[in-house]
Each structure stands twice: as C-alpha cells, then as structure tokens.
Enzyme design. Sequence first.
Site, PDB file in Angstrom:
ATOM      1  N   HIS A  72     -11.515  19.195  11.890  1.00 54.36           N
ATOM      2  CA  HIS A  72     -11.007  18.309  12.933  1.00 54.36           C
ATOM      3  C   HIS A  72      -9.546  18.636  13.211  1.00 54.36           C
ATOM      4  O   HIS A  72      -8.734  18.683  12.294  1.00 54.36           O
ATOM      5  CB  HIS A  72     -11.134  16.841  12.516  1.00 54.36           C
ATOM      6  CG  HIS A  72     -12.496  16.287  12.761  1.00 54.36           C
ATOM      7  ND1 HIS A  72     -12.726  14.972  13.083  1.00 54.36           N
ATOM      8  CD2 HIS A  72     -13.713  16.887  12.759  1.00 54.36           C
ATOM      9  CE1 HIS A  72     -14.025  14.789  13.256  1.00 54.36           C
ATOM     10  NE2 HIS A  72     -14.646  15.927  13.058  1.00 54.36           N
ATOM     11  N   TYR A 201      -8.972   5.628  15.585  1.00 55.36           N
ATOM     12  CA  TYR A 201      -8.274   4.555  14.878  1.00 55.36           C
ATOM     13  C   TYR A 201      -7.835   3.538  15.932  1.00 55.36           C
ATOM     14  O   TYR A 201      -6.988   3.863  16.773  1.00 55.36           O
ATOM     15  CB  TYR A 201      -7.038   5.090  14.146  1.00 55.36           C
ATOM     16  CG  TYR A 201      -7.350   5.910  12.916  1.00 55.36           C
ATOM     17  CD1 TYR A 201      -7.788   7.233  13.002  1.00 55.36           C
ATOM     18  CD2 TYR A 201      -7.192   5.363  11.646  1.00 55.36           C
ATOM     19  CE1 TYR A 201      -8.071   7.974  11.871  1.00 55.36           C
ATOM     20  CE2 TYR A 201      -7.468   6.105  10.500  1.00 55.36           C
ATOM     21  CZ  TYR A 201      -7.911   7.405  10.627  1.00 55.36           C
ATOM     22  OH  TYR A 201      -8.192   8.140   9.487  1.00 55.36           O
ATOM     23  N   PRO A 293      -7.372   2.913   2.169  1.00 57.16           N
ATOM     24  CA  PRO A 293      -8.037   4.113   2.696  1.00 57.16           C
ATOM     25  C   PRO A 293      -7.566   4.557   4.088  1.00 57.16           C
ATOM     26  O   PRO A 293      -7.984   5.617   4.560  1.00 57.16           O
ATOM     27  CB  PRO A 293      -9.522   3.705   2.740  1.00 57.16           C
ATOM     28  CG  PRO A 293      -9.524   2.219   2.767  1.00 57.16           C
ATOM     29  CD  PRO A 293      -8.290   1.772   2.046  1.00 57.16           C
ATOM     30  N   LYS A 297      -6.208   9.256   1.858  1.00 57.39           N
ATOM     31  CA  LYS A 297      -5.473  10.029   0.850  1.00 57.39           C
ATOM     32  C   LYS A 297      -6.080   9.977  -0.554  1.00 57.39           C
ATOM     33  O   LYS A 297      -5.724  10.793  -1.411  1.00 57.39           O
ATOM     34  CB  LYS A 297      -4.014   9.511   0.751  1.00 57.39           C
ATOM     35  CG  LYS A 297      -3.181   9.822   1.957  1.00 57.39           C
ATOM     36  CD  LYS A 297      -2.848  11.302   2.027  1.00 57.39           C
ATOM     37  CE  LYS A 297      -2.394  11.718   3.393  1.00 57.39           C
ATOM     38  NZ  LYS A 297      -3.130  12.810   3.990  1.00 57.39           N
ATOM     39  N   TYR A 385      -0.881  13.221   7.590  1.00 60.79           N
ATOM     40  CA  TYR A 385      -2.343  13.085   7.611  1.00 60.79           C
ATOM     41  C   TYR A 385      -3.019  14.369   7.126  1.00 60.79           C
ATOM     42  O   TYR A 385      -3.979  14.324   6.344  1.00 60.79           O
ATOM     43  CB  TYR A 385      -2.807  12.744   9.031  1.00 60.79           C
ATOM     44  CG  TYR A 385      -4.225  12.236   9.118  1.00 60.79           C
ATOM     45  CD1 TYR A 385      -4.499  10.869   9.089  1.00 60.79           C
ATOM     46  CD2 TYR A 385      -5.302  13.114   9.222  1.00 60.79           C
ATOM     47  CE1 TYR A 385      -5.796  10.393   9.161  1.00 60.79           C
ATOM     48  CE2 TYR A 385      -6.604  12.648   9.288  1.00 60.79           C
ATOM     49  CZ  TYR A 385      -6.843  11.292   9.263  1.00 60.79           C
ATOM     50  OH  TYR A 385      -8.134  10.830   9.326  1.00 60.79           O
TER      51      TYR A 385
END
Length: 394
Positions: A72, A201, A293, A297, A385
Amino acid sequence: MRTQVGIIGAGPAGLVLARLLHAAGIETVVIEARDRSYVEGRQRAGILEHGTADILRAAGAGERMDREGHRHDGIELRFDRRRHRVDFPSLTGGRSVMVYAQTEVCKDLIALRLRDGGPLLFGAEALAVEGADTGRPRVRYRHEGRERTLECAYVAGCDGFWGVARAAVPAALSRTYERAYPYGWLGVLADAPPSHDELVYARHDRGFALLSHRSPTVSRLYLQVPADTDPAAWGDTQIWDELERRCATEGGGRLTRGPLTAKSVTPLRSYVHEPMRYGRLFLAGDAAHIVPPTGAKGLNLAVGDVATLARALVAHARTGDTALLDAYSATCLRRVWQAERFSNALTALLHRHPDATPFDDRLQLAQLDRVATSRPARADLAEAYTGRPLDGVL
Ligand SMILES: Cc1cc2nc3c(=O)[nH]c(=O)nc-3n(C[C@H](O)[C@H](O)[C@H](O)COP(=O)(O)OP(=O)(O)OC[C@H]3O[C@@H](n4cnc5c(N)ncnc54)[C@H](O)[C@@H]3O)c2cc1C
C-alpha cells in the site's frame, strides 16, 4: 531441558526471534501456552512497516507475504465529508507498507520453525522465570500435565501483555507508564470485498471509523465505541449503517456489504515497562509495551525488538562482546517511545473524546486540515506510519 535461548511465547516476537537465531546457528526452545490453531487463528494486526517486511524477508519468511500481501502506497483520511490521500512514497523517499495479516505471518513462521526441526512446544505454559540475575536463568513451565524446567543461557520474554516474564523484573527496578483511553474499537471481519483500495481513516462527530481489509474478499472494519461495549449489543446492519455514516463523503458511494464472521471489542491502551532487560532476561513486544492500534505499530514494534535482540545475541555468540546486549533496552525504548508518541497523537487526532467540547472539535478539525494541506505535516505522518529504518539491524 537445556537450551541457549529460552523463548516464552509463539506470537510474532517469539517466532521471528526463533527464526533469526536459528539462521545464525543459535539453539532455542519456544514454549507457547496455547495450541497451534489458536495461535494461527488469532485476529490482530494487519499492517507491516517497510522495515518489518524486510526483516521477514531476511528471515526467509517473506515468500508468501510477497505473493499474497498487498503493498500500500498511501492511506485516505476522511473528515468533514471530504477525502484526502496521504501518498507514502513521494513523502518518504519511496517507503510503503504491506497489508498482510498477523495470522498469516504466524502461520508462515510456525511452518518454518517446524520445518527447521526446532522445538516449539504448544500447550506449554510458562509459570515463572527464575534466576534471571544469575548466570543460569530458568523457565519453569507446565506441559502435558507436568511441571518442568528449561535451563537457558538467556531468556526472551515474548509472552505478550498478559504473560509472566515481566513479573521477574523486581518491582524496585521496574518503571511503568500507562494511559487507558475511554473508548475501544469494535472490530469486525466481513466476507465482503474491500470498498476502497487503501485504508480509510475517518474522523466523525459520532466517532472514529477505519476501513481495512485482509484479502480481496475479506474486509476488516472498526468503529470507535465506549470501552465497556458488549460486541453482541451491535447488530450487523447497525454496524454497516454506522460505518457508512462515519465514512460518508460528498457524493461518496456505499460500502460493499457482506456477512460478518467475527466481532470483538478491543480496549485502547498505551503502556511501557522499563527497563526491557533484567540480567539475562530480555522482554520483547507486547510483554514490554502496548500501543493503541490506530498507528498499526504493535506487531511492528515486536519485530523491531527481536531483530535488535537477535543481532545482539549473535554478536555476543560470535565475539563475546556484550555491548549490544547491554544497549538492548535503551536501543528499543527509543523506538518504542517514538511509536507511543505517534500512536497517541494519531489516536487523539481521529477519535472523539467523550468529553470533547465544540472548541475541541474545531481544534481537531484544524489539525486534520493542516495534515491535509501541509506537505511537512503529511510527511511527518507518512514517515511515522511506514516506520523509521532499523539502522544496522539487518
Ligand atoms: C485484539 C487485538 C487486536 C489488535 N489489533 C492490532 C492492529 O490492528 N494493529 C496492530 O499493529 N496491532 C494490533 N494489535 C497488537 C498486535 O497484535 C501485538 O502488538 C502483537 O501481537 C505483539 O506480538 P507479541 O509476539 O509481542 O505478543 P503476542 O502476539 O501477544 O504473543 C504472545 C504469545 O505468548 C503466549 N503466552 C502468553 N503467556 C504465556 C505463558 N505464560 N507461557 C507461554 N506462552 C505464553 C501467548 O499465547 C501468545 O501466543 C492487536 C492486539 C490485540 C490483543
């Protein structure tokens, strides 16, 4: 029984460590309290940082991940009914993440371990780590109804948050740092193709939502709910309606619906135990730290810890030098605290606190708007990220 490194726990941390040490010719025994099908079926994480994928490849466990996982190159943020893409490679010098479920990572590593012929005892519950501050640490465990002892040169406590290894560090030497959030995630698995190519998100006045997936036919979806929510209280249609409401955009489409096959609520927590080493006991992964979450990580930190530990144990075995073992706790904690910082910040950015005032809401939207419109702010998110490189570990 006797071994060089006794590993408690066959989650991602214990299994990756066993594999890396096996490749370096260091003998290990892995003891795991649960049975194989439970460990392989436990639904948890699904996002592998760039560096985690590299470590799995280096461990010889990347073949199926590269075939069946999905690279991704970005995520989508949704707020105020608008969509904003964060493009990872252009913001990080080419880094990305891999979507490949923790269940599959564990299946691959267990298969390799069994093929290697290394001991992996399922249904073997560690009861205590003894003599961690001596030259001969031991793991007392129960297997097939009998109590036994595993004598080791070193013990790796990879037994997760609820394990026993951490308790071997004397209270006088332990420092813990903790935050419990007033909300959790209602997580569902759905037999439905993903509605979006990348993870979504969403921040909404009714709370956070996340659209993720496990495969081209299975979606993994989350809703922010109060921490004490009973998952059975949410009906399937209600969950789909709520996901759709929170992810709605101007002119946006519907979600692809399908039967829900699993439903659970995970409380959100931040936790760090310091130090991560006591004598010949090394804590790794969730045994030492937990992150909410949101930043994906948890699994990545676990793999980073054991890659660091493996390098230190191999260096010691080859040269007798203990410098890397001595630095283990401090080396890991620097990375852990960066992940704690990022996970906490992303959680605060996207979740609605139950006590939020209209002023708080506007501040949150202003912060999101900054991420959407400022390249440095997006680059900061993308760098954290996709994960910072694990310098020198590979
Ligand atoms: C419900 C849930 C959802 C999650 N979702 C995400 C997510 O979406 N994204 C993300 O990044 N992270 C997520 N996480 C976190 C992530 O899954 C963990 O960070 C990761 O599993 C850590 O790996 P680990 O090997 O350190 O610990 P674990 O995976 O917990 O493995 C520890 C192992 O030790 C075994 N064990 C425990 N006690 C003993 C004992 N006494 N003796 C022998 N064996 C023992 C356990 O059975 C287990 O197999 C989630 C965690 C949970 C609980």
